[in-house]
Design an enzyme around this catalytic site. Sequence first.
Site: not given
Length: 184
Positions: A46, A102-103, A106, A134, A155-156, A162, A168
């Site tokens: 990601g 990092e993307d 959560d 998040k 959820f993105v 992805d 992506r």
Amino acid sequence: MRDYHDFLGEILISEEQLQARIAELGEQISRDYAGEDLLLVCILRGGVLFLTDLMRHVTVPHAIDFMSVSSYGIGARQRSGQARINLDINTDIYERNVLLVEDIVDSGYTLEAVLALLRTRRPKTLRTCILLDKAERREVDVPVDYCGFTIPNAFVFGYGLDIDEYYRNLPFIGVVDLEKYESA
Ligand code: 5GP
């Protein structure tokens, strides 16, 4: 895989907003690490678009490396317990400045596991640069040193993230309309 327009709820962060914020992050990182050596460690898959855009704005000399950590997919929205390291970095990080790229964070379990592993190798500094936080979903306290955007609990997908391994490549962050996604 279906056309994403079938399940796109809304565009949460546009390409322009992403690029403007990433440029700011790159400038901030360049100021903070001025005169220092730097290693950017990208968490696959990601984080890959974020890394490649971010590093264009990081003006201090830096190296890059990659790690892959298992996470969960949209079909199994439950956390699967401990994060698993699938691919480790090749670089010796002892006494080096390491910045994890990092993307999304959560629950925080993935980042916690990666940080715990890297800390055992005694880097000089170990910080995190997270595109999307998040924050309200956090279950373990993890340090977010550089943050692109704090986002709500949805959820993105897109811009590295992805949906069942697709999309992506989209230049924006979109929200999945789960009802539409699951009704197909
Ligand atoms: P955590 O361990 O912090 O709960 O989860 C981190 C990982 O879960 C991320 O690296 C990412 O792979 C995945 N993840 C969490 N939220 C989302 C999301 O909204 N969309 C996508 N595509 N992946 C997510």
